[in-house]
Scaffold this active site. Structure first.
Site, PDB file in Angstrom:
ATOM      1  N   VAL A  94       9.112   6.596  29.338  1.00 52.05           N
ATOM      2  CA  VAL A  94       8.234   5.753  29.917  1.00 52.05           C
ATOM      3  C   VAL A  94       7.969   4.084  30.149  1.00 52.05           C
ATOM      4  O   VAL A  94       7.327   3.911  30.593  1.00 52.05           O
ATOM      5  CB  VAL A  94       5.989   6.132  29.890  1.00 52.05           C
ATOM      6  CG1 VAL A  94       5.735   7.520  29.809  1.00 52.05           C
ATOM      7  CG2 VAL A  94       6.428   5.791  28.592  1.00 52.05           C
ATOM      8  N   LYS A  95       8.724   4.219  29.041  1.00 44.59           N
ATOM      9  CA  LYS A  95       8.927   2.407  29.586  1.00 44.59           C
ATOM     10  C   LYS A  95       7.638   2.044  29.105  1.00 44.59           C
ATOM     11  O   LYS A  95       7.648   0.258  30.585  1.00 44.59           O
ATOM     12  CB  LYS A  95      10.443   2.006  30.588  1.00 44.59           C
ATOM     13  CG  LYS A  95      11.656   2.826  30.606  1.00 44.59           C
ATOM     14  CD  LYS A  95      12.449   2.542  31.657  1.00 44.59           C
ATOM     15  CE  LYS A  95      14.178   2.674  31.581  1.00 44.59           C
ATOM     16  NZ  LYS A  95      13.746   4.465  31.516  1.00 44.59           N
ATOM     17  N   ARG A  96       7.151   1.811  28.402  1.00 52.05           N
ATOM     18  CA  ARG A  96       5.264   1.072  28.770  1.00 52.05           C
ATOM     19  C   ARG A  96       5.887   0.112  28.181  1.00 52.05           C
ATOM     20  O   ARG A  96       6.894  -0.151  26.789  1.00 52.05           O
ATOM     21  CB  ARG A  96       4.221   1.387  27.582  1.00 52.05           C
ATOM     22  CG  ARG A  96       4.130   3.328  29.201  1.00 52.05           C
ATOM     23  CD  ARG A  96       3.808   3.211  30.251  1.00 52.05           C
ATOM     24  NE  ARG A  96       3.141   4.390  30.706  1.00 52.05           N
ATOM     25  CZ  ARG A  96       3.343   4.303  32.248  1.00 52.05           C
ATOM     26  NH1 ARG A  96       4.010   3.427  33.026  1.00 52.05           N
ATOM     27  NH2 ARG A  96       3.470   5.713  32.398  1.00 52.05           N
TER      28      ARG A  96
END
Length: 279
Positions: A94-96
């Protein structure tokens, strides 16, 4: 069981492979599937079945489910659940990266026990400052989860930020690794994989050595894309990760998924990928 222990146990059983679950439109078409939430769910479940006895982990790409709206999210929920039920480590890509209460909300969405989108680990971006990740770090530690922080990624645009110099002359990537190591040491000492891993691509060449980045005593799991369709293989594994190969979780998506739609074809592709890299 914390994330490091879970991962080590799974790697011992099934090897150091992570299968990406990336239902790109061209792959759906190749599998004879339409572009719909039902199709991406079927795509993901077949991949989970193939990976269950052949890989350590699966890594669904959240965006490729989100684009189908609420039904796509529901499909992702089921895939994560079925993967964990099958004993696979689940890494949600998700690379949040955000600050304060927003980062805390992202963390609750994925790292809370019993959350609909619960995963064993998620990918996160440190480019609002490593300290911005603290809510996710705290919840990961509390719930025995993991984070993979973007360090030296395999995309060609990465170096302009990741290899840029900080005010003390070290690279941004080295800053990220050192902060991850500090967290891991505080949690696990020097003997185990800690909750904070690093994303480092297999196509980065000698970047680790050039930037004097030492992963051997950082207590990190290394999630490494770049294998398969992006061109990296056994030679790159040995050269890029010299001395820390046992910490690498080699990730591949397209090169495996193009062997669908049958579960048998996918399973054989995973087995071949694992043997080509690690045997």
């Amino acid at each position: 069981m914390n994330y490091g222990e879970l991962l080590e146990k799974r790697i011992e059983r099934a090897g150091q492979v992570c299968v990406g679950i990336d239902p790109h439109p061209n792959l759906l078409k190749k599998w004879g599937l339409e572009q719909s939430a039902a199709s991406v769910e079927e795509f993901g479940l077949r991949t989970v079945e193939a990976a269950a006895d052949n890989a350590a982990a699966v890594k669904p790409q959240s965006a490729l489910f989100e684009c189908y709206g609420s039904k796509g999210i529901a499909a992702l929920e089921r895939i994560l659940h079925e993967a964990r039920q099958a004993g696979l480590v689940t890494i949600l890509d998700v690379k949040r990266g955000d600050i304060g209460s927003t980062m805390a909300a992202y963390a609750r969405a994925y790292l809370s026990v019993g959350a609909p989108l619960e995963a064993d680990a998620i990918t996160v971006s440190p480019y609002l400052g490593f300290g911005s990740l603290q809510p996710a770090i705290d919840l990961a530690i509390e719930n025995g989860k993991g984070l993979y922080v973007l360090g030296l990624t395999s995309n060609p645009e990465g170096p302009e930020i990741q290899q840029a110099k900080t005010k003390n002359g070290d690279s941004v990537a080295k800053y990220v690794v050192e902060h991850a190591a500090k967290v891991n040491k505080s949690v696990c000492g020097n003997s185990h994989i800690g909750p904070v891993g690093i994303v480092a691509g297999a196509t980065i060449g000698d970047a680790l050595a050039r930037q004097n980045i030492n992963l051997s005593n950082a207590g990190v799991s290394i999630l490494s894309p770049g294998f398969g369709a992006q061109g990296a293989g056994k030679q790159e594994l040995a050269r890029v990760f010299n001395g820390v190969q046992e910490k690498v979780l080699a990730s591949a998506s397209r090169s495996i998924l193009m062997n669908g739609p049958t579960v048998g074809g996918l399973a054989l592709a995973i087995q071949n990928f694992r043997s080509q890299l690690f045997e």
